[in-house]
Design a protein around this motif. Structure first.
Motif, PDB file in Angstrom:
ATOM      1  N   THR A  64      32.940  24.175  34.038  1.00  0.00           N
ATOM      2  CA  THR A  64      33.988  24.846  34.815  1.00  0.00           C
ATOM      3  C   THR A  64      34.210  26.294  34.386  1.00  0.00           C
ATOM      4  O   THR A  64      34.602  27.138  35.201  1.00  0.00           O
ATOM      5  N   ILE A  65      33.964  26.612  33.128  1.00  0.00           N
ATOM      6  CA  ILE A  65      34.220  27.970  32.638  1.00  0.00           C
ATOM      7  C   ILE A  65      32.990  28.860  32.727  1.00  0.00           C
ATOM      8  O   ILE A  65      33.102  30.097  32.784  1.00  0.00           O
ATOM      9  N   LEU A  66      31.796  28.282  32.767  1.00  0.00           N
ATOM     10  CA  LEU A  66      30.574  29.086  32.738  1.00  0.00           C
ATOM     11  C   LEU A  66      30.450  30.078  33.905  1.00  0.00           C
ATOM     12  O   LEU A  66      29.993  31.215  33.694  1.00  0.00           O
ATOM     13  N   PRO A  67      30.847  29.725  35.151  1.00  0.00           N
ATOM     14  CA  PRO A  67      30.775  30.737  36.212  1.00  0.00           C
ATOM     15  C   PRO A  67      31.584  31.992  35.895  1.00  0.00           C
ATOM     16  O   PRO A  67      31.152  33.110  36.204  1.00  0.00           O
ATOM     17  N   LEU A  68      32.742  31.824  35.261  1.00  0.00           N
ATOM     18  CA  LEU A  68      33.548  32.984  34.870  1.00  0.00           C
ATOM     19  C   LEU A  68      32.865  33.796  33.770  1.00  0.00           C
ATOM     20  O   LEU A  68      32.957  35.020  33.739  1.00  0.00           O
ATOM     21  N   VAL A  69      32.183  33.105  32.876  1.00  0.00           N
ATOM     22  CA  VAL A  69      31.460  33.796  31.809  1.00  0.00           C
ATOM     23  C   VAL A  69      30.311  34.614  32.403  1.00  0.00           C
ATOM     24  O   VAL A  69      30.122  35.787  32.054  1.00  0.00           O
ATOM     25  N   PHE A  70      29.542  33.999  33.305  1.00  0.00           N
ATOM     26  CA  PHE A  70      28.444  34.726  33.957  1.00  0.00           C
ATOM     27  C   PHE A  70      28.975  35.947  34.707  1.00  0.00           C
ATOM     28  O   PHE A  70      28.403  37.038  34.622  1.00  0.00           O
ATOM     29  N   PHE A  71      30.059  35.758  35.443  1.00  0.00           N
ATOM     30  CA  PHE A  71      30.679  36.857  36.195  1.00  0.00           C
ATOM     31  C   PHE A  71      31.070  37.987  35.248  1.00  0.00           C
ATOM     32  O   PHE A  71      30.821  39.171  35.529  1.00  0.00           O
ATOM     33  N   THR A  72      31.678  37.638  34.116  1.00  0.00           N
ATOM     34  CA  THR A  72      32.108  38.649  33.145  1.00  0.00           C
ATOM     35  C   THR A  72      30.919  39.401  32.574  1.00  0.00           C
ATOM     36  O   THR A  72      30.938  40.639  32.475  1.00  0.00           O
ATOM     37  N   LEU A  73      29.865  38.684  32.197  1.00  0.00           N
ATOM     38  CA  LEU A  73      28.668  39.321  31.663  1.00  0.00           C
ATOM     39  C   LEU A  73      28.082  40.336  32.648  1.00  0.00           C
ATOM     40  O   LEU A  73      27.825  41.498  32.300  1.00  0.00           O
ATOM     41  N   HIS A  74      27.892  39.897  33.874  1.00  0.00           N
ATOM     42  CA  HIS A  74      27.216  40.722  34.859  1.00  0.00           C
ATOM     43  C   HIS A  74      28.048  41.920  35.291  1.00  0.00           C
ATOM     44  O   HIS A  74      27.545  43.047  35.334  1.00  0.00           O
ATOM     45  N   PHE A  75      29.313  41.673  35.606  1.00  0.00           N
ATOM     46  CA  PHE A  75      30.134  42.750  36.138  1.00  0.00           C
ATOM     47  C   PHE A  75      30.560  43.731  35.049  1.00  0.00           C
ATOM     48  O   PHE A  75      30.659  44.927  35.302  1.00  0.00           O
ATOM     49  N   PHE A  96      14.776  51.600  31.311  1.00  0.00           N
ATOM     50  CA  PHE A  96      15.628  51.091  32.389  1.00  0.00           C
ATOM     51  C   PHE A  96      14.950  49.869  33.009  1.00  0.00           C
ATOM     52  O   PHE A  96      14.387  49.915  34.089  1.00  0.00           O
ATOM     53  N   LYS A  97      15.016  48.757  32.284  1.00  0.00           N
ATOM     54  CA  LYS A  97      14.342  47.533  32.693  1.00  0.00           C
ATOM     55  C   LYS A  97      14.989  46.940  33.948  1.00  0.00           C
ATOM     56  O   LYS A  97      16.162  47.195  34.250  1.00  0.00           O
ATOM     57  N   PHE A  98      14.228  46.115  34.642  1.00  0.00           N
ATOM     58  CA  PHE A  98      14.718  45.520  35.886  1.00  0.00           C
ATOM     59  C   PHE A  98      15.970  44.692  35.650  1.00  0.00           C
ATOM     60  O   PHE A  98      16.871  44.645  36.489  1.00  0.00           O
ATOM     61  N   ARG A  99      16.059  44.036  34.476  1.00  0.00           N
ATOM     62  CA  ARG A  99      17.229  43.206  34.205  1.00  0.00           C
ATOM     63  C   ARG A  99      18.508  44.033  34.109  1.00  0.00           C
ATOM     64  O   ARG A  99      19.609  43.504  34.270  1.00  0.00           O
ATOM     65  N   TYR A 100      18.373  45.330  33.820  1.00  0.00           N
ATOM     66  CA  TYR A 100      19.538  46.209  33.778  1.00  0.00           C
ATOM     67  C   TYR A 100      19.871  46.755  35.160  1.00  0.00           C
ATOM     68  O   TYR A 100      21.016  47.120  35.432  1.00  0.00           O
ATOM     69  N   GLN A 101      18.873  46.826  36.025  1.00  0.00           N
ATOM     70  CA  GLN A 101      19.081  47.376  37.364  1.00  0.00           C
ATOM     71  C   GLN A 101      19.825  46.406  38.276  1.00  0.00           C
ATOM     72  O   GLN A 101      20.598  46.816  39.146  1.00  0.00           O
ATOM     73  N   ILE A 102      19.581  45.098  38.078  1.00  0.00           N
ATOM     74  CA  ILE A 102      20.143  44.099  38.996  1.00  0.00           C
ATOM     75  C   ILE A 102      21.673  44.144  39.057  1.00  0.00           C
ATOM     76  O   ILE A 102      22.243  44.188  40.158  1.00  0.00           O
ATOM     77  N   PRO A 103      22.407  44.116  37.925  1.00  0.00           N
ATOM     78  CA  PRO A 103      23.871  44.156  38.025  1.00  0.00           C
ATOM     79  C   PRO A 103      24.385  45.410  38.722  1.00  0.00           C
ATOM     80  O   PRO A 103      25.361  45.351  39.483  1.00  0.00           O
ATOM     81  N   VAL A 104      23.727  46.555  38.474  1.00  0.00           N
ATOM     82  CA  VAL A 104      24.154  47.802  39.105  1.00  0.00           C
ATOM     83  C   VAL A 104      23.932  47.735  40.614  1.00  0.00           C
ATOM     84  O   VAL A 104      24.821  48.093  41.398  1.00  0.00           O
ATOM     85  N   MET A 105      22.753  47.289  41.028  1.00  0.00           N
ATOM     86  CA  MET A 105      22.469  47.198  42.458  1.00  0.00           C
ATOM     87  C   MET A 105      23.426  46.235  43.144  1.00  0.00           C
ATOM     88  O   MET A 105      23.905  46.493  44.252  1.00  0.00           O
TER      89      MET A 105
END
Length: 335
Positions: free
Chosen positions: A306-317, A247-256
């Motif tokens: 213009t599209i990258l913020p939506l891509v980041f949002f999709t990845l994280h959420f 359970f690495k820190f990079r996996y904890q951040i989106p959940v938190m």
């Protein structure tokens, strides 16, 4: 486990699970044909999940170019089962795991054999280059090269030679399967990550080296990306239950982040000020996302900004909701 130098006479077995991959399997196999490593020392085992497209016939055509190619069937269509079928059928001293969505640099096998022979690692791999064949696909590929997009996932962002906790498309000493077991067939996804975590837990080493290069086609739409990363998150919970150290820190951040965001939203019905904090949180996330989008776009192509913020949002959420879904699903199953 023995620590010997592999000579260039080592037989390499490449395992490729495949299901309805007619758009990609040909390029994957062609990249094996084009390897600088001696072709008579390469064995290819494709495990097909009863494909309904032209995948099977495409693989069959490559029997003329690859003297040691075998096609096996896995009617259960579950990736770790296919991997285990392939590993158990393999006769090579070295086992390479590939995805049908991928292809490899011409020196991939040669450099993998040299790396295994020159270190005490039982698995070696290198950076994976994500590519896209559409506007959205190329934007997704850019996001996957960003530390903001995928955290410190070293096989996606690092170009340095170092020992790591996992790699994509690893080349393994066959002995390691006898030492730590096979792929966990209860994991529909993340089975390679779990297997690599087990290797490290047993005290063996995994080496990332930039000379071993592979390429992977990213998804071509945001809904496809959301589905992919939701299931990554969902099945990551199963891996974490088996090995909490994964359970690495990079996996904890989106959940938190999602938990805090939902808490502020619900709490706002009782304390109005919490909605203000929710606004600050979202504005902060949006600003950081935009900064990384500007950096990625400026370094590559401005049309993706213009599209990258939506891509980041999709990845994280997608990943965060998937992991939370796995956690709550496990709680409900125990009741």
């Amino acid at each position: 486990m023995s620590n010997y130098l592999y000579k260039m006479g080592a037989l390499v077995s490449i395992i490729i699970p495949c299901y309805n991959e007619e758009k990609f399997i040909g390029e994957c196999l062609q990249s094996i044909v084009d390897q600088s490593y001696p072709p008579d020392l390469i064995e290819v085992i494709v495990i097909d999940g009863n494909s309904t497209d032209k995948s099977v016939s495409i693989v069959q055509r490559y029997s003329k170019s690859l003297s040691k190619i075998t096609q096996l069937i896995n009617p259960q269509k579950i990736t770790p089962i296919s991997l285990n079928i392939g590993v158990k059928a393999a006769v090579g001293e070295i086992i390479v795991i590939l995805g049908a969505h991928s292809f490899i640099h011409r020196d991939f096998i040669n450099n993998g054999v040299l790396a295994l022979g020159g270190t005490d690692a039982v698995c070696v791999g290198g950076p994976i280059e994500n590519i896209g064949n559409s506007y959205i696909g190329r934007a997704i590929a850019l996001a996957m090269k960003s530390s903001f997009g995928v955290g410190n996932s070293l096989f996606r962002i690092s170009k340095k030679r170092k020992y790591v906790d996992t790699v994509a498309f690893g080349a393994y000493r066959k002995e390691v399967f006898e030492a730590v077991g096979y792929f966990d067939e209860s994991l529909v996804r993340n089975q390679d990550f779990e297997f690599n975590q087990r290797i490290v837990k047993f005290g063996y080493k995994i080496l990332l080296t930039p000379e071993i290069t592979s390429y992977y086609y990213a998804r071509n739409s945001l809904p496809q990306l959301f589905k992919q990363y939701f299931y990554y998150g969902y099945w990551k919970e199963k891996v974490i239950r088996k090995n909490v150290s994964s359970f690495k820190f990079r996996y904890q951040i989106p959940v938190m982040f999602i938990v805090v965001m939902l808490s502020l939203f619900v709490g706002g019905f009782y304390f109005d000020s919490l909605w203000n904090y929710l606004g600050y949180l979202l504005c902060g996330y949006g600003s950081i996302s935009l900064l990384f989008s500007l950096y990625a776009g400026k370094s590559n192509d401005c049309k993706y900004i213009t599209i990258l913020p939506l891509v980041f949002f999709t990845l994280h959420f997608a990943f965060g909701f998937g992991l939370l879904g796995g956690i709550f699903g496990n709680i409900i199953m125990k009741k």
